[in-house]
Scaffold this motif. Structure first.
Motif, short mmCIF file in Angstrom:
data_model
loop_
_atom_site.label_atom_id
_atom_site.label_comp_id
_atom_site.label_asym_id
_atom_site.label_seq_id
_atom_site.Cartn_x
_atom_site.Cartn_y
_atom_site.Cartn_z
N GLU A 131 43.86 46.94 82.53
CA GLU A 131 42.45 46.85 82.98
C GLU A 131 41.49 47.82 82.28
N GLY A 132 42.12 48.57 81.19
CA GLY A 132 41.34 49.42 80.44
C GLY A 132 40.89 50.85 81.34
N PHE A 133 41.79 51.17 82.32
CA PHE A 133 41.44 52.46 82.97
C PHE A 133 41.78 53.76 81.99
N VAL A 134 42.57 53.40 81.13
CA VAL A 134 43.22 54.44 80.18
C VAL A 134 42.14 54.91 79.13
N GLU A 135 41.51 55.78 79.34
CA GLU A 135 40.49 55.94 78.26
C GLU A 135 40.73 56.85 77.31
N VAL A 136 40.09 56.62 76.00
CA VAL A 136 40.15 57.37 74.74
C VAL A 136 39.49 58.94 75.21
N GLU A 137 40.21 60.03 75.02
CA GLU A 137 39.61 61.20 75.34
C GLU A 137 39.40 62.14 74.15
N ILE A 138 38.34 62.33 73.59
CA ILE A 138 38.23 63.11 72.42
C ILE A 138 37.34 64.15 72.73
N PRO A 139 38.02 65.42 73.16
CA PRO A 139 37.11 66.59 73.46
C PRO A 139 36.70 67.35 72.26
N PRO A 140 35.78 68.34 72.33
CA PRO A 140 35.09 68.96 71.49
C PRO A 140 36.34 69.95 70.85
N ARG A 141 36.28 70.02 69.40
CA ARG A 141 37.60 71.16 68.90
C ARG A 141 37.07 72.64 69.05
N ASN A 142 38.15 73.31 69.44
CA ASN A 142 37.86 74.56 69.85
C ASN A 142 38.31 75.42 68.69
N GLY A 143 38.60 75.10 67.63
CA GLY A 143 38.85 75.98 66.15
C GLY A 143 40.14 76.30 65.90
N LYS A 144 41.16 75.90 66.82
CA LYS A 144 42.59 76.76 67.12
C LYS A 144 43.42 75.42 66.70
N THR A 145 44.54 75.94 66.05
CA THR A 145 45.49 74.73 65.45
C THR A 145 46.90 74.91 66.22
N VAL A 146 47.38 73.96 66.67
CA VAL A 146 49.09 74.01 67.23
C VAL A 146 49.73 73.08 66.37
N ALA A 147 51.10 73.49 66.06
CA ALA A 147 51.96 72.62 65.25
C ALA A 147 53.13 72.36 66.27
N VAL A 148 53.40 71.12 66.57
CA VAL A 148 54.63 70.72 67.42
C VAL A 148 55.95 70.21 66.43
N ILE A 149 57.07 70.71 66.65
CA ILE A 149 58.19 70.41 65.68
C ILE A 149 58.96 69.43 66.71
N GLY A 150 58.96 68.03 66.59
CA GLY A 150 59.84 67.14 66.99
C GLY A 150 58.87 66.14 67.87
N SER A 151 58.81 64.84 67.91
CA SER A 151 57.82 64.36 68.74
C SER A 151 58.61 63.21 69.76
N GLY A 152 59.59 63.92 70.49
CA GLY A 152 60.23 63.45 71.86
C GLY A 152 59.19 63.64 72.70
N PRO A 153 59.66 63.06 73.98
CA PRO A 153 58.85 63.18 75.13
C PRO A 153 58.47 64.63 75.39
N ALA A 154 59.04 65.64 75.04
CA ALA A 154 58.60 66.97 75.11
C ALA A 154 57.40 67.47 74.31
N GLY A 155 57.96 67.17 73.01
CA GLY A 155 56.89 67.38 72.02
C GLY A 155 55.50 66.58 72.30
N LEU A 156 55.76 65.37 72.67
CA LEU A 156 54.42 64.34 72.72
C LEU A 156 53.69 65.11 74.12
N VAL A 157 54.08 65.44 74.96
CA VAL A 157 53.55 66.07 76.14
C VAL A 157 52.76 67.49 75.79
N VAL A 158 53.37 68.29 75.03
CA VAL A 158 52.80 69.43 74.45
C VAL A 158 51.48 68.92 73.55
N ALA A 159 51.60 67.85 72.82
CA ALA A 159 50.50 67.60 71.89
C ALA A 159 49.56 67.05 72.75
N ASN A 160 49.69 66.26 73.76
CA ASN A 160 48.82 65.47 74.75
C ASN A 160 47.98 66.45 75.22
#
Ligand SMILES: Cc1cc2nc3c(=O)[nH]c(=O)nc-3n(C[C@H](O)[C@H](O)[C@H](O)COP(=O)(O)OP(=O)(O)OC[C@H]3O[C@@H](n4cnc5c(N)ncnc54)[C@H](O)[C@@H]3O)c2cc1C
Ligand code: SF4
Length: 477
Positions: A131-160
């Motif tokens: 139904e399109g309730f899942v909206e794309v959310e693009i917040p303003p960038r805060n200038g800090k960078t994070v690396a996540v090593i591994g894209s399983g569910p744990a890494g995906l949650v950190v990234a999200n």
């Protein structure tokens, strides 16, 4: 509460699986869905207990009574909103979570018919995407960078979590596609990879950078990652399978379960597997050593290959069928689990140890097994295993070793990052998900040992909070 008496006159209704003869011909998801009206009736069964044990049992802390009521009222968008406050990916957990919440539901205790919490969760998630309730959310960038090593569910949650807070997140993944075991472990018949890709696409649109085919410690040095990013999260899973180093282990035809399952998922993704490495169970007599869920996934995959026979053996005793006094409500019960794969056909045996593999011209031909018994010492304590001397030779062509996992795969990466590991070789983190190294955090199976998607997600959430707490004083708003 939606309907205070619904639990009395509406029985639990599961959507059930597609018919066996149909589903073993393909790799599509086996679970079906209820129509909207029946789904809402199921949600109405929630009693909105004073103490919601379902919430207590859910590792991500879902607020089930709240969204059950919204679902009952047909307020799908709000139900999704409340659900997504605690669960980043309900479309995954709604499909493959073993649902400890349902085992703790008061209707499990009183009527053996808990609310269909997991299925309701999947319905809300699917309605939201549809139904399109899942909206794309693009917040303003805060200038800090994070690396996540591994894209399983744990890494995906950190990234999200961190992406939505404005951090610029890069996920490094050594495999061909992101998703970890969601992609290359859990079979398609339990979790369609379209569902995984749909979420990855959304996360990419929202600004997360996925660098696949990039093993940290190989294609890029860990030290470089640490120096280039403001914080690093290690979410590399627990990939080393437990081996069975007995006579004949080197014979052809003995594989780790993940070689078989990972390969099948790759084939279905259209990734080419060299023919000399291909494992095919067609017309083979398959023996699966290990009675757990990964073994059950090998059963389902072997049946789809057209195996001649399938047997799954387990060294532990057969658990009780419905209730186990050792794990009373509201605990997760240690009882016999019969999966959709088991229903598709397989012989299951318990109290069986494997003595040796028997071969001919370097090819596996049979396995010698022996019955064991478990004796509780007179002084009490844990039961001890005793061989009974009742040996048997089982003729087989293929063996899948499915006896659990031990620790993160790359000693090199762990050493390069100087991450402490405990006796079980999990990466040591404090309660907040921090390691002993400045700006390095860790989460998921890498820190707990092999576990569940929902636990990996909860651990990822905690690590994301810790990274945010660590970086927020430095971000420029
Ligand atoms: C066959 C199978 C079936 C399962 N079925 C279920 C189920 O039905 N329900 C359930 O709840 N749980 C299930 N599980 C368990 C669940 O999949 C895991 O607990 C969960 O995926 C762990 O998440 P994670 O993110 O910690 O690690 P993983 O999912 O293992 O992801 C780790 C990722 O890190 C990557 N990686 C590792 N090292 C590096 C490196 N140096 N550089 C870059 N990338 C790296 C790996 O390639 C992988 O993609 C199953 C597990 C298996 C093996
Ligand atoms: S994530 Fe798992 S435990 Fe939590 S509500 Fe969903 S099915 Fe239940």
């Amino acid at each position: 509460m939606g309907n205070p008496k619904a639990f009395i006159y509406i029985p639990r209704q599961e959507a059930g699986y597609r018919p066996v003869l149909e589903r073993i011909e393909d790799y599509s998801e086996v679970e079906q869905t209820l129509n909207t009206s029946d789904r809402r009736k199921q949600a109405s069964r929630c009693m909105d207990c004073g103490i919601p044990f379902c919430h207590w049992a859910c590792p991500v802390g879902n607020k089930q009574p709240e969204w059950q009521e919204l679902l009952y009222q047909g307020r799908w968008k709000e139900a999704y909103h409340v659900l997504s406050l605690t669960c980043d990916f309900p479309e995954f957990t709604g499909r493959i979570c073993p649902a400890p919440c349902e085992k703790s539901c008061v209707l499990q205790l009183s009527a053996d018919e808990p609310v269909t919490i997991r299925e309701n969760e999947a319905s809300i998630a699917e309605a939201a995407f549809r139904e399109g309730f899942v909206e794309v959310e693009i917040p303003p960038r805060n200038g800090k960078t994070v690396a996540v090593i591994g894209s399983g569910p744990a890494g995906l949650v950190v990234a999200n979590q961190l992406n939505r807070k404005g951090y610029t997140v890069t996920v490094f993944e050594k495999d061909e596609l992101p998703g970890g075991l969601l992609r290359f472990g859990i079979p398609n018949f339990k979790l369609s990879k379209k569902i995984v890709q749909r979420r990855i696409d959304l996360m990419t649109t929202e600004g997360i950078i996925f660098k696949t085919n990039t093993m940290v410690g190989k294609e890029i040095l860990a030290a470089e990652v640490v120096s280039r990013f403001d914080a690093v999260c290690v979410a590399i899973g627990a990939e080393v399978a437990r081996d069975l180093p007995i006579e004949g282990r080197n014979l052809k035809g003995i594989h780790f379960a993940m070689e078989f399952l990972g390969q099948q998922n790759r084939v279905l993704e259209g990734i080419s597997v060299p023919s000399k490495n291909q494992i095919n169970a067609k017309d083979k007599r398959v023996l699966i050593i290990g009675g757990g869920d990964t073994g059950s996934d090998c059963v389902g995959t072997s049946n789809r290959h057209g195996a001649k026979s399938i047997m799954q053996i387990e060294i532990m005793p057969k658990p009780p069928v419905k209730h186990n006094a050792a794990t009373p409500w509201p605990m997760y019960p240690n009882v016999l689990k019969t999966s959709s794969s088991h229903e598709e056909g397989c012989e299951r045996r318990w109290n069986i140890a494997t003595n040796r593999f028997i071969g001919e011209r370097n090819m596996l031909r049979a396995v010698e097994v022996e019955e064991v018994e478990w004796i509780t010492p007179a002084t009490g304590g844990r039961p001890e295993m005793r061989l009974t001397g009742k040996k048997e030779v089982i003729e087989v062509d293929l063996v899948f070793l499915s006896m659990g996992f031990m620790h993160p795969e790359q000693e090199g990466l762990v050493a390069e990052l100087s991450l402490a590991t405990d006796a079980r070789k999990n990466i040591v983190v404090n309660k907040q998900g921090r390691t002993a190294i400045n700006k390095v955090f860790a989460c998921g199976d890498a820190t707990t040992g092999a576990s569940l998607v929902v636990r990996a997600m909860a651990s990822g959430h905690k690590a994301a909070d810790a990274i945010h707490a660590y970086l927020k004083n430095e971000v420029s708003h």
